[in-house]
Design a protein around this motif. Structure first.
Motif, PDB file in Angstrom:
ATOM      1  N   GLN A  16      18.242  -0.709 105.599  1.00 34.49           N
ATOM      2  CA  GLN A  16      18.899   0.105 104.577  1.00 34.49           C
ATOM      3  C   GLN A  16      19.043  -0.683 103.261  1.00 34.49           C
ATOM      4  OE1 GLN A  16      22.624   1.418 106.271  1.00 34.49           O
ATOM      5  NE2 GLN A  16      21.638   3.039 107.470  1.00 34.49           N
ATOM      6  N   ARG A  17      19.443  -1.977 103.371  1.00 33.39           N
ATOM      7  CA  ARG A  17      19.570  -2.820 102.178  1.00 33.39           C
ATOM      8  C   ARG A  17      18.222  -3.006 101.486  1.00 33.39           C
ATOM      9  NH1 ARG A  17      22.943  -6.028 105.063  1.00 33.39           N
ATOM     10  NH2 ARG A  17      21.260  -7.450 105.583  1.00 33.39           N
ATOM     11  N   VAL A  18      17.183  -3.285 102.275  1.00 39.29           N
ATOM     12  CA  VAL A  18      15.850  -3.501 101.703  1.00 39.29           C
ATOM     13  C   VAL A  18      15.374  -2.233 100.994  1.00 39.29           C
ATOM     14  CG1 VAL A  18      13.420  -3.881 102.288  1.00 39.29           C
ATOM     15  CG2 VAL A  18      15.181  -5.347 103.279  1.00 39.29           C
ATOM     16  N   LEU A  19      15.544  -1.088 101.608  1.00 35.91           N
ATOM     17  CA  LEU A  19      15.122   0.174 100.973  1.00 35.91           C
ATOM     18  C   LEU A  19      15.953   0.489  99.729  1.00 35.91           C
ATOM     19  CD1 LEU A  19      14.374   2.449 104.056  1.00 35.91           C
ATOM     20  CD2 LEU A  19      12.755   1.621 102.350  1.00 35.91           C
ATOM     21  N   ALA A  20      17.245   0.216  99.759  1.00 33.91           N
ATOM     22  CA  ALA A  20      18.094   0.479  98.593  1.00 33.91           C
ATOM     23  C   ALA A  20      17.692  -0.424  97.424  1.00 33.91           C
ATOM     24  CB  ALA A  20      19.563   0.272  98.952  1.00 33.91           C
ATOM     25  N   ILE A  21      17.493  -1.709  97.703  1.00 32.84           N
ATOM     26  CA  ILE A  21      17.083  -2.637  96.640  1.00 32.84           C
ATOM     27  C   ILE A  21      15.693  -2.284  96.126  1.00 32.84           C
ATOM     28  CG2 ILE A  21      16.496  -5.054  96.148  1.00 32.84           C
ATOM     29  CD1 ILE A  21      18.781  -5.838  98.099  1.00 32.84           C
ATOM     30  N   GLY A  22      14.773  -1.973  97.024  1.00 32.18           N
ATOM     31  CA  GLY A  22      13.408  -1.577  96.619  1.00 32.18           C
ATOM     32  C   GLY A  22      13.417  -0.300  95.794  1.00 32.18           C
ATOM     33  N   GLY A  23      14.244   0.667  96.176  1.00 29.56           N
ATOM     34  CA  GLY A  23      14.355   1.915  95.406  1.00 29.56           C
ATOM     35  C   GLY A  23      14.911   1.672  94.018  1.00 29.56           C
ATOM     36  N   ALA A  24      15.927   0.789  93.930  1.00 26.76           N
ATOM     37  CA  ALA A  24      16.514   0.467  92.627  1.00 26.76           C
ATOM     38  C   ALA A  24      15.486  -0.243  91.740  1.00 26.76           C
ATOM     39  CB  ALA A  24      17.751  -0.410  92.809  1.00 26.76           C
ATOM     40  N   LEU A  25      14.714  -1.189  92.318  1.00 25.52           N
ATOM     41  CA  LEU A  25      13.673  -1.867  91.546  1.00 25.52           C
ATOM     42  C   LEU A  25      12.585  -0.896  91.097  1.00 25.52           C
ATOM     43  CD1 LEU A  25      13.270  -5.253  93.458  1.00 25.52           C
ATOM     44  CD2 LEU A  25      14.213  -4.886  91.165  1.00 25.52           C
ATOM     45  N   ALA A  26      12.193   0.011  91.986  1.00 25.01           N
ATOM     46  CA  ALA A  26      11.176   1.017  91.627  1.00 25.01           C
ATOM     47  C   ALA A  26      11.682   1.904  90.493  1.00 25.01           C
ATOM     48  CB  ALA A  26      10.795   1.847  92.840  1.00 25.01           C
ATOM     49  N   ALA A  27      12.965   2.282  90.527  1.00 27.55           N
ATOM     50  CA  ALA A  27      13.542   3.110  89.465  1.00 27.55           C
ATOM     51  C   ALA A  27      13.557   2.352  88.136  1.00 27.55           C
ATOM     52  CB  ALA A  27      14.952   3.550  89.849  1.00 27.55           C
ATOM     53  N   LEU A  28      13.894   1.052  88.187  1.00 25.77           N
ATOM     54  CA  LEU A  28      13.889   0.245  86.970  1.00 25.77           C
ATOM     55  C   LEU A  28      12.482   0.114  86.387  1.00 25.77           C
ATOM     56  CD1 LEU A  28      16.413  -2.607  87.848  1.00 25.77           C
ATOM     57  CD2 LEU A  28      16.679  -0.813  86.123  1.00 25.77           C
ATOM     58  N   LEU A  29      11.501  -0.143  87.245  1.00 28.52           N
ATOM     59  CA  LEU A  29      10.117  -0.252  86.772  1.00 28.52           C
ATOM     60  C   LEU A  29       9.623   1.073  86.190  1.00 28.52           C
ATOM     61  CD1 LEU A  29       8.469  -2.455  89.550  1.00 28.52           C
ATOM     62  CD2 LEU A  29       8.875  -3.072  87.161  1.00 28.52           C
ATOM     63  N   LEU A  30       9.975   2.165  86.823  1.00 32.29           N
ATOM     64  CA  LEU A  30       9.584   3.482  86.320  1.00 32.29           C
ATOM     65  C   LEU A  30      10.224   3.755  84.959  1.00 32.29           C
ATOM     66  CD1 LEU A  30       8.021   6.077  86.954  1.00 32.29           C
ATOM     67  CD2 LEU A  30      10.113   6.970  88.000  1.00 32.29           C
ATOM     68  N   ALA A  31      11.511   3.411  84.812  1.00 36.06           N
ATOM     69  CA  ALA A  31      12.188   3.602  83.526  1.00 36.06           C
ATOM     70  C   ALA A  31      11.552   2.731  82.454  1.00 36.06           C
ATOM     71  CB  ALA A  31      13.676   3.269  83.667  1.00 36.06           C
ATOM     72  N   TYR A  32      11.189   1.503  82.774  1.00 34.44           N
ATOM     73  CA  TYR A  32      10.544   0.615  81.811  1.00 34.44           C
ATOM     74  C   TYR A  32       9.198   1.184  81.369  1.00 34.44           C
ATOM     75  CZ  TYR A  32       8.166  -3.446  79.867  1.00 34.44           C
ATOM     76  OH  TYR A  32       7.469  -4.279  79.040  1.00 34.44           O
ATOM     77  N   ALA A  33       8.410   1.637  82.337  1.00 33.76           N
ATOM     78  CA  ALA A  33       7.056   2.123  82.025  1.00 33.76           C
ATOM     79  C   ALA A  33       7.063   3.456  81.294  1.00 33.76           C
ATOM     80  CB  ALA A  33       6.242   2.230  83.306  1.00 33.76           C
ATOM     81  N   THR A  34       8.048   4.306  81.545  1.00 36.96           N
ATOM     82  CA  THR A  34       8.032   5.640  80.936  1.00 36.96           C
ATOM     83  C   THR A  34       8.936   5.776  79.718  1.00 36.96           C
ATOM     84  OG1 THR A  34       9.753   6.419  82.452  1.00 36.96           O
ATOM     85  CG2 THR A  34       7.451   6.779  83.105  1.00 36.96           C
ATOM     86  N   ILE A  35       9.896   4.862  79.556  1.00 34.07           N
ATOM     87  CA  ILE A  35      10.816   4.991  78.422  1.00 34.07           C
ATOM     88  C   ILE A  35      10.695   3.805  77.468  1.00 34.07           C
ATOM     89  CG2 ILE A  35      13.247   5.146  77.733  1.00 34.07           C
ATOM     90  CD1 ILE A  35      13.755   6.534  80.456  1.00 34.07           C
ATOM     91  N   TRP A  36      10.964   2.610  77.934  1.00 39.03           N
ATOM     92  CA  TRP A  36      11.027   1.437  77.072  1.00 39.03           C
ATOM     93  C   TRP A  36       9.677   1.070  76.453  1.00 39.03           C
ATOM     94  CZ3 TRP A  36      14.502  -0.965  74.432  1.00 39.03           C
ATOM     95  CH2 TRP A  36      14.209  -2.195  73.880  1.00 39.03           C
ATOM     96  N   LEU A  37       8.637   0.993  77.269  1.00 37.93           N
ATOM     97  CA  LEU A  37       7.322   0.564  76.784  1.00 37.93           C
ATOM     98  C   LEU A  37       6.771   1.502  75.702  1.00 37.93           C
ATOM     99  CD1 LEU A  37       5.390  -1.764  77.246  1.00 37.93           C
ATOM    100  CD2 LEU A  37       4.274  -0.425  79.026  1.00 37.93           C
ATOM    101  N   PRO A  38       6.810   2.847  75.884  1.00 36.66           N
ATOM    102  CA  PRO A  38       6.339   3.723  74.798  1.00 36.66           C
ATOM    103  C   PRO A  38       7.163   3.582  73.518  1.00 36.66           C
ATOM    104  CG  PRO A  38       6.420   4.939  76.853  1.00 36.66           C
ATOM    105  CD  PRO A  38       7.066   3.616  77.108  1.00 36.66           C
ATOM    106  N   LEU A  39       8.471   3.399  73.643  1.00 34.00           N
ATOM    107  CA  LEU A  39       9.303   3.215  72.449  1.00 34.00           C
ATOM    108  C   LEU A  39       8.940   1.921  71.720  1.00 34.00           C
ATOM    109  CD1 LEU A  39      12.837   4.346  73.677  1.00 34.00           C
ATOM    110  CD2 LEU A  39      11.376   5.470  72.002  1.00 34.00           C
TER     111      LEU A  39
END
Length: 165
Positions: A16-39
């Motif tokens: 559960q911890r591994v999946l929660a941390i992995g999900g949070a990292l995936a969400a951060l990477l997705l936010a970086y690639a779709t929001i921060w990088l284009p800006l």
């Protein structure tokens, strides 16, 4: 949703911890690639456009000073001896300067002015022609609009000319 809770509760606390941390990292990477990088890329592009516009402004200001200096040297006098109408001079002069293939139209406008439209004209030839009209024929530029066509040294332009009083 109930099936998810059953599946989640069936996992070990470590999984559960591994999946929660992995999900949070995936969400951060997705936010970086779709929001921060284009800006960030958009900001860099706008900075480059601003720098180019500032360079153009500095060139135009120096060119304006040079034009004013040349007018002062000429004494502001027109050396026009051409008795043809402004419309005829604009049309013939553009063709003589090699702009005939780029000249789309030459039309009379209000107050004795003439409008000329060019497509894919050589910027250098257009500038030389306008300077020649100003110096030798007593013509002044009332309005000039030019846009790059993407080809090196080529512009689409619209110019409004009038007789110098």
């Amino acid at each position: 949703m109930n099936a998810f809770h059953l599946w989640w509760s069936g996992l070990s606390p470590r999984d559960q911890r591994v999946l929660a941390i992995g999900g949070a990292l995936a969400a951060l990477l997705l936010a970086y690639a779709t929001i921060w990088l284009p800006l960030q890329r958009s900001r860099d592009s706008l900075r480059a456009q601003t720098a180019a516009a500032e360079a153009s402004l500095r060139w135009m200001q120096s060119a304006a000073a040079e034009i004013a200096e040349r007018r002062a040297q000429d004494g502001g006098q027109s050396t026009s001896v051409d008795r043809r109408s402004l419309l005829t001079r604009v049309d013939a002069g553009a063709r003589e300067q090699g702009l005939g293939s780029a000249l789309l139209s030459v039309e009379p406008a209000s107050d004795g002015r003439v409008s000329a439209v060019f497509q894919q004209a050589s910027f250098d030839a257009l500038a030389q022609w306008l300077e020649s009209l100003s110096r030798s024929h007593g013509t002044r530029i009332v309005e000039l609009s030019a846009q790059s066509t993407g080809a090196t040294g080529q512009v689409d332009a619209r110019v409004m000319l009038a007789e110098t009083p």
